[in-house]
Design a protein around this motif. Structure first.
Motif, PDB file in Angstrom:
ATOM      1  N   UNK A  90      53.480 -19.577 -31.898  1.00  0.00           N
ATOM      2  CA  UNK A  90      52.321 -19.379 -31.054  1.00  0.00           C
ATOM      3  C   UNK A  90      52.569 -19.709 -29.604  1.00  0.00           C
ATOM      4  N   UNK A  91      51.579 -19.388 -28.815  1.00  0.00           N
ATOM      5  CA  UNK A  91      51.569 -19.715 -27.393  1.00  0.00           C
ATOM      6  C   UNK A  91      50.330 -20.541 -27.082  1.00  0.00           C
ATOM      7  N   UNK A  92      50.557 -21.608 -26.354  1.00  0.00           N
ATOM      8  CA  UNK A  92      49.489 -22.469 -25.872  1.00  0.00           C
ATOM      9  C   UNK A  92      49.560 -22.479 -24.346  1.00  0.00           C
ATOM     10  N   UNK A  93      48.489 -22.927 -23.730  1.00  0.00           N
ATOM     11  CA  UNK A  93      48.516 -23.062 -22.280  1.00  0.00           C
ATOM     12  C   UNK A  93      47.735 -24.295 -21.860  1.00  0.00           C
ATOM     13  N   UNK A  94      48.131 -24.804 -20.697  1.00  0.00           N
ATOM     14  CA  UNK A  94      47.451 -25.963 -20.143  1.00  0.00           C
ATOM     15  C   UNK A  94      47.272 -25.770 -18.644  1.00  0.00           C
ATOM     16  N   UNK A  95      46.017 -25.706 -18.238  1.00  0.00           N
ATOM     17  CA  UNK A  95      45.683 -25.594 -16.821  1.00  0.00           C
ATOM     18  C   UNK A  95      45.505 -26.993 -16.244  1.00  0.00           C
ATOM     19  N   UNK A  96      45.644 -27.145 -14.939  1.00  0.00           N
ATOM     20  CA  UNK A  96      45.493 -28.464 -14.311  1.00  0.00           C
ATOM     21  C   UNK A  96      44.150 -29.099 -14.659  1.00  0.00           C
ATOM     22  N   UNK A  97      44.191 -30.331 -15.114  1.00  0.00           N
ATOM     23  CA  UNK A  97      42.978 -31.055 -15.439  1.00  0.00           C
ATOM     24  C   UNK A  97      42.330 -30.677 -16.749  1.00  0.00           C
ATOM     25  N   UNK A  98      42.981 -29.809 -17.520  1.00  0.00           N
ATOM     26  CA  UNK A  98      42.406 -29.366 -18.793  1.00  0.00           C
ATOM     27  C   UNK A  98      43.345 -29.686 -19.945  1.00  0.00           C
ATOM     28  N   UNK A  99      42.793 -29.668 -21.139  1.00  0.00           N
ATOM     29  CA  UNK A  99      43.606 -29.905 -22.323  1.00  0.00           C
ATOM     30  C   UNK A  99      44.395 -28.652 -22.683  1.00  0.00           C
ATOM     31  N   UNK A 100      45.491 -28.872 -23.387  1.00  0.00           N
ATOM     32  CA  UNK A 100      46.270 -27.745 -23.882  1.00  0.00           C
ATOM     33  C   UNK A 100      45.450 -27.002 -24.930  1.00  0.00           C
ATOM     34  N   UNK A 101      45.456 -25.676 -24.853  1.00  0.00           N
ATOM     35  CA  UNK A 101      44.671 -24.868 -25.777  1.00  0.00           C
ATOM     36  C   UNK A 101      45.521 -23.758 -26.375  1.00  0.00           C
ATOM     37  N   UNK A 102      45.146 -23.362 -27.576  1.00  0.00           N
ATOM     38  CA  UNK A 102      45.835 -22.261 -28.243  1.00  0.00           C
ATOM     39  C   UNK A 102      45.434 -20.945 -27.584  1.00  0.00           C
ATOM     40  N   UNK A 103      46.428 -20.127 -27.278  1.00  0.00           N
ATOM     41  CA  UNK A 103      46.177 -18.795 -26.731  1.00  0.00           C
ATOM     42  C   UNK A 103      46.262 -17.756 -27.846  1.00  0.00           C
ATOM     43  N   UNK A 104      47.352 -17.800 -28.589  1.00  0.00           N
ATOM     44  CA  UNK A 104      47.554 -16.834 -29.666  1.00  0.00           C
ATOM     45  C   UNK A 104      48.602 -17.374 -30.625  1.00  0.00           C
ATOM     46  N   UNK A 105      48.497 -16.962 -31.884  1.00  0.00           N
ATOM     47  CA  UNK A 105      49.481 -17.366 -32.879  1.00  0.00           C
ATOM     48  C   UNK A 105      49.763 -16.202 -33.820  1.00  0.00           C
ATOM     49  N   UNK A 106      50.915 -16.292 -34.469  1.00  0.00           N
ATOM     50  CA  UNK A 106      51.294 -15.251 -35.430  1.00  0.00           C
ATOM     51  C   UNK A 106      52.019 -15.921 -36.592  1.00  0.00           C
ATOM     52  N   UNK A 107      51.644 -15.553 -37.810  1.00  0.00           N
ATOM     53  CA  UNK A 107      52.280 -16.111 -38.991  1.00  0.00           C
ATOM     54  C   UNK A 107      53.577 -15.371 -39.289  1.00  0.00           C
ATOM     55  N   UNK A 108      54.335 -15.894 -40.244  1.00  0.00           N
ATOM     56  CA  UNK A 108      55.571 -15.230 -40.643  1.00  0.00           C
ATOM     57  C   UNK A 108      55.309 -13.854 -41.227  1.00  0.00           C
ATOM     58  N   UNK A 109      54.106 -13.645 -41.718  1.00  0.00           N
ATOM     59  CA  UNK A 109      53.708 -12.348 -42.247  1.00  0.00           C
ATOM     60  C   UNK A 109      53.029 -11.463 -41.228  1.00  0.00           C
ATOM     61  N   UNK A 110      53.087 -11.895 -39.953  1.00  0.00           N
ATOM     62  CA  UNK A 110      52.549 -11.122 -38.833  1.00  0.00           C
ATOM     63  C   UNK A 110      51.024 -11.052 -38.791  1.00  0.00           C
ATOM     64  N   UNK A 111      50.367 -12.031 -39.359  1.00  0.00           N
ATOM     65  CA  UNK A 111      48.924 -12.146 -39.158  1.00  0.00           C
ATOM     66  C   UNK A 111      48.712 -12.843 -37.821  1.00  0.00           C
ATOM     67  N   UNK A 112      47.888 -12.251 -36.954  1.00  0.00           N
ATOM     68  CA  UNK A 112      47.702 -12.782 -35.612  1.00  0.00           C
ATOM     69  C   UNK A 112      46.323 -13.393 -35.419  1.00  0.00           C
ATOM     70  N   UNK A 113      46.257 -14.308 -34.471  1.00  0.00           N
ATOM     71  CA  UNK A 113      45.002 -14.976 -34.132  1.00  0.00           C
ATOM     72  C   UNK A 113      44.979 -15.167 -32.620  1.00  0.00           C
ATOM     73  N   UNK A 114      43.821 -14.919 -32.000  1.00  0.00           N
ATOM     74  CA  UNK A 114      43.702 -15.027 -30.545  1.00  0.00           C
ATOM     75  C   UNK A 114      42.492 -15.867 -30.167  1.00  0.00           C
TER      76      UNK A 114
END
Length: 122
Positions: free
Chosen positions: A35-59
């Motif tokens: 997956x990919x996470x992001x963290x903006x200044x002054x904010x908590x790290x958040x999930x952007x998108x993820x993908x399972x080994x079976x290619x199921x995606x989440x955004x």
């Protein structure tokens, strides 16, 4: 040991596009979620998108329809294609992978990349 190396960040104008890539290397038997996470200044790290080994995606709702995550299991890589970028997408983006080191390992563990800066500004 496992290493995740990200690439592709940079400065882009609003409405532009960027593609982030992440390659996992080292002692790897299999990778579960990536997956990919992001963290903006002054904010908590958040999930952007993820993908399972079976290619199921989440955004996250904030990127649905604009970002696309994909992975190549043979190369242990994950990619994030980002379109119609907005100033609020500005953040450090981190790659994450849940990795089982050996085939006989009972557990997998999360690993992080060093982060890559994405700045959306005119």
């Amino acid at each position: 040991q496992v290493q995740l190396v990200e690439s592709g960040g940079g400065l882009v104008q609003p409405g532009g596009s960027l593609t982030l890539s992440c390659a996992a290397s080292g002692i790897i038997s299999s990778i579960n979620d990536m997956g990919w996470y992001r963290q903006a200044p002054g904010k908590q790290r958040e999930l952007v998108a993820s993908v399972t080994s079976g290619n199921y995606t989440n955004y996250s709702d904030s990127v649905k329809g604009r970002f696309t995550i994909s992975r190549d299991n043979a190369k242990n890589t994950v990619r994030l294609q980002m379109h119609d970028l907005k100033p609020e997408d500005t953040a450090i983006y981190y790659c994450n992978a849940d990795i089982r080191p050996y085939s006989y390992s009972l557990h997998s563990s999360p690993h992080w990349g060093q982060g890559t800066q994405v700045t959306v500004s005119s």
